[in-house]
Every structure is written in C-alpha cells, then in structure tokens.
Scaffold this motif. Structure first.
Motif, mmCIF file in Angstrom:
data_model
loop_
_atom_site.group_PDB
_atom_site.id
_atom_site.type_symbol
_atom_site.label_atom_id
_atom_site.label_comp_id
_atom_site.label_asym_id
_atom_site.label_seq_id
_atom_site.Cartn_x
_atom_site.Cartn_y
_atom_site.Cartn_z
ATOM 1 N N SER A 8 -47.615 34.702 -25.839
ATOM 2 C CA SER A 8 -48.583 34.887 -24.628
ATOM 3 C C SER A 8 -47.886 34.357 -23.509
ATOM 4 C CB SER A 8 -49.771 34.129 -25.108
ATOM 5 O OG SER A 8 -49.503 32.933 -25.333
ATOM 6 N N ASN A 34 -51.474 37.750 -22.349
ATOM 7 C CA ASN A 34 -52.180 36.908 -21.324
ATOM 8 C C ASN A 34 -52.684 38.007 -20.064
ATOM 9 O OD1 ASN A 34 -50.148 37.418 -19.349
ATOM 10 N ND2 ASN A 34 -49.136 35.754 -20.409
ATOM 11 N N ALA A 35 -53.263 37.390 -18.969
ATOM 12 C CA ALA A 35 -53.796 38.445 -18.229
ATOM 13 C C ALA A 35 -52.807 39.336 -17.476
ATOM 14 C CB ALA A 35 -54.500 37.461 -17.028
ATOM 15 N N THR A 360 -52.081 32.106 -18.229
ATOM 16 C CA THR A 360 -53.115 32.746 -17.346
ATOM 17 C C THR A 360 -54.472 33.449 -18.092
ATOM 18 O OG1 THR A 360 -52.475 34.803 -16.910
ATOM 19 C CG2 THR A 360 -51.818 33.169 -15.473
ATOM 20 N N LYS A 361 -55.602 33.417 -17.790
ATOM 21 C CA LYS A 361 -56.525 34.349 -18.425
ATOM 22 C C LYS A 361 -57.436 34.942 -17.497
ATOM 23 C CE LYS A 361 -59.915 31.201 -19.712
ATOM 24 N NZ LYS A 361 -60.402 30.351 -20.851
ATOM 25 N N ARG A 362 -58.048 35.828 -17.655
ATOM 26 C CA ARG A 362 -59.050 36.458 -17.115
ATOM 27 C C ARG A 362 -60.504 36.095 -16.886
ATOM 28 N NH1 ARG A 362 -59.586 40.635 -13.628
ATOM 29 N NH2 ARG A 362 -57.516 41.459 -13.446
ATOM 30 N N ALA A 370 -54.544 28.758 -17.292
ATOM 31 C CA ALA A 370 -54.818 28.420 -18.892
ATOM 32 C C ALA A 370 -53.788 27.773 -19.625
ATOM 33 C CB ALA A 370 -55.167 30.034 -19.474
#
Ligand code: AMP
Ligand code: GLY
Length: 417
Positions: A8, A34-35, A360-362, A370
């Motif tokens: 990720s 991840n995003a 990162t994440k949404r 993140a």
C-alpha cells in the motif's frame, strides 16, 4: 496477464503504474492499496500478513502473478503460501527473506559467500555491547537485529546513546562505521540468474544536508553521475551473484528482488544491508527509467526463466523523486489532513512529473494523509537538473497542512552531471 500486487505504499504505486503501462497486463489488482493506486488498479481489502488470505484472494481473482511489495509479508511467509496455492509469485520465501529479516543472518550469509561488508559483532547483553563499542570506537553503529522499517539503526558519536539503543533493542548487531557515499543497487533474480537494475541513491535523513533522524527515505535519484561505470558489474560479481549462489547452496534459494545497500568506501564497496524487496523511494526512480515492460520480467523471476530474458532496456533520462511527509514524521505522524493540488499536477506537470501515493486514503470527495510518508513526487528529465526542477515544481503545487519535504534531493549530483 492478470496481476495482483500486495502492499500500500509509493513503491506499490510505482509497481502498479509500470504494470498498468505494460500491454501484456490485462487485469491489475492491488491489496490493500491506497487512494492513488486506485486510479490504476482495482483495490481489494486484505490482511497482507496473512498468507492464506492473500493466496485465497489471488485464486479468487484468477491472478497469473502475485507481486509482494513490502518486507513484513515476505518475512511472514506470504510468498510461500501463494506458491503453495500454485500461483507464480514474485518475492522470496520466508527463509530467504531472512536476509532482510535478521541482520545477523545476513552477516552469516555474507561471511560464507565472501561478500565484503562491515566487520561486526552480534551482542545479546551489556557486557558484549560495551566490548563491541570499545573495539570499533566512534562513530558507533548499533542495529536492531529484526525488522524496524528503516528506523532500527543508530549511528552516533555518543556512547551513551549507542548503549541506550542497544538496551532498547535486546539483540543487536554492532559494526564498524563505513565512510563514503551510499548506493542502492537492486537485482531481479530467480534464485540462479541475477539481473541487476540501475543504481540509485536515496536520502535517509529527515532534513536537508543529511541532518535529523533516520527515516524510511525522503527522496531518491538515478542515474548516479559520480559513480564508477564499472560499479554494477563489480557489485554483481562480488555481492549479488555470490549471495544468490550461497542461498541456493543452503537449500533456500532467493527469488524476487535482492536489494543491496552499499557504501562506497575508500577501501572499496561494502554491503551496509540487504533487503528482500524493492526499496522505497528508489523504486520510484528506477522504474521511471525502465523501458522493458515490467510484468514479463517479474514473471520470469517467479517462473525461474530469467536466463531466457533479453537484456533490459533503459531510458537515458534521469529521474528524481521527492517524498512529502506528514507533520512530525518520523516521530508519530499526524494523519487525516486533506491533500490539495493533485489535479493541478496532473494538468500542469504530466507526463514528466507525477504523484505516487504512499500514506493516503479517500475521505468522501477528498484525499487525506494516512501515514508518515504521504506522497512521492516523481519526475523525469534529460538530466538530473531537469528532473529535479520538474519534481519540485510539482511539489510546490501540493498543499498538505504541516507537511515537510527535503529541498536538496539530488542537488549535489545534479551539479556533477
Ligand atoms: P540500514 O537499516 O542497515 O540500512 O541502516 C540505515 C542507515 O544507517 C544506512 O543507510 C546508513 O546511512 C547508516 N548505516 C548503517 N550501517 C552503517 C555503517 N556500518 N556505517 C555507517 N553508516 C551506517
Ligand atoms: N530506501 C530504503 C529502503 O527501502 O529500505
């Protein structure tokens, strides 16, 4: 080819980006991802440390190849579980991944294979620690024996700090200080044939001028204009091939990515460490320069057919990546901050510069931080100067409250070439 990538981080984003550009790849999955990876691969939730879960997911997706990115699943035996399910896997077995999972094991392999490395002692109590520190003198190098995400090493002139780190770790490797620039050289191997990639240099310290604490890596570049043109051949002959041969001889062949972290000392090349997977952030710049489609290379390593692979093709371009980290990294990083400017990079900097996501994440419409390392802003150019300018232009468009990045990635090397 249907490919599943496990992991990720920005390394996995770089792998997925390259795989998504490979015409042989017809379906691309990533777990957990991840995003940013979601833009090039279909994401699936998975416990990456659970071999049965990863193998089950690969079977359900009909994967022809599983690529395990990070070290923790490899050390946990995830590649073994995938192979036992009859699915080709890029990544070493649990046994072979000990090359990264235990510094003491790596030292033992190097000694047996005659690979040049720092002289060292494995110490398990204070008396042994004091004796070893005394034997080598300052600067002291004290390494946690186990996996520590790049943060288990203390290099210091302060003997009390060296002692304190040893006490906190338990079992440690104490070794002689290696002077000279560091190089990361990766090789793809099937346990027998070894195919080196192009060397890169990463920046491990948090702050400009190599100040501040060690991190997982704050940036990287390739090529290395200052390096001896014979470096790759020499390291293949003296380090990579003997190590792969030794692990095969022990009945635990290493297939996957062998990462040699090297110091170019006045007395020659020495291994600082091995890793059992692609390095982060060096992968971002090495893959930016690889012209040969990636999937076939990884599959050949997984299937034991690397000897049949034509020589890799490389771009003459230079590549630079700059890591944008969150507030307080590498301490306890602050997460959940909104990231802006990603679309501006796509509009104004593509295709020469692009953002690879790490932590990162949404969150609804927004993308938020993140993790400690949040983004790896990568750019190519005809030389390091151009690649640097493009990377930093893209970094300047990104807004992330409290974020930090180094401003001197590849600066010195760019002046030399
Ligand atoms: P490692 O986790 O072994 O890669 O160590 C992290 C960083 O600590 C390396 O990239 C070096 O900058 C530094 N380091 C490790 N071992 C030594 C050594 N023997 N001499 C000097 N620096 C070292
Ligand atoms: N770039 C350092 C690492 O991947 O361990």
């Amino acid at each position: 080819m249907n490919v599943l990538v496990i992991g990720s981080g920005a390394r996995e984003h770089a792998l997925c980006r390259s795989l998504s550009l490979d015409p042989a790849v017809t379906a691309l999955h990533c777990a957990p991802g991840n995003a940013g990876i979601a833009e090039v691969a279909e994401l699936h939730p998975v416990d990456a440390l659970d071999g049965a879960a990863v193998a089950g997911l690969a079977r359900k997706l009909g994967a022809d190849l599983v690529v395990v990115g990070p070290e923790a699943p490899l050390v946990a035996g995830v590649a073994d579980a995938v192979r036992e399910a009859g699915i080709p896997c890029f990544g070493p077995s649990r046994e072979a991944a000990r090359l990264e999972g235990s510094k003491a094991f790596a030292k033992d392999v190097m000694a047996a294979a005659g690979v040049p490395t720092a002289r060292s002692y494995v110490c398990v109590n204070e008396a042994e620690v004091d004796e070893a520190l005394d034997a080598f003198g300052a600067p002291y190098v004290v390494k946690d024996d186990g996996l520590a995400a790049g943060k288990g090493v203390v290099v210091t002139d302060d003997i009390e700090q060296a002692r304190a780190h040893a006490r906190a770790c338990g079992r440690v490797v104490i070794e002689e200080f290696l002077d000279g620039p560091e190089v990361s050289l990766f090789a793809v191997t099937d346990g027998e044939t070894v195919v080196p990639l192009r060397p890169a240099q990463d920046f491990k310290r948090a702050l400009d001028g190599d100040e501040g604490p060690n991190t997982g890596g704050m940036g990287a570049y390739s090529p290395l204009p200052w390096a001896d043109p014979k470096l790759v051949d020499d390291v293949l002959r003296t380090v990579l091939q003997p190590t792969v041969d030794e692990l095969r001889r022990r009945g635990t062949p290493f297939s996957g990515l062998l990462y040699a972290g090297l110091a170019i000392t006045s007395r020659g090349v020495r291994v600082i460490e091995f890793n059992a997977r692609f390095g982060d952030p060096e992968t971002q710049v090495v893959l930016a320069r690889l012209r040969t489609p990636l999937a076939g290379v990884l599959l050949a390593a997984a299937n034991g057919t690397l000897a049949d692979l034509p020589p890799l093709r490389w771009s003459d371009d230079a590549a630079v990546t700059v890591v944008v980290a969150s507030h307080n990294y590498p301490g306890t990083p602050r997460t959940g901050d909104r990231i802006d400017g990603l679309d501006a990079v796509k509009r104004q900097d593509a295709p020469h510069a692009y953002v690879l996501h790490a932590g990162t994440k949404r969150d609804g419409e927004a993308i938020v931080s993140a993790g400690g390392r949040v983004l790896s802003v990568t750019a190519t150019g005809t030389d390091l100067n151009e690649a640097r300018e493009r990377a930093y232009a893209a970094v300047s468009r990104i807004r992330l409250d409290g974020s930090q990045h180094r401003t001197d990635i590849a600066e010195k090397a760019a002046r030399q070439g």
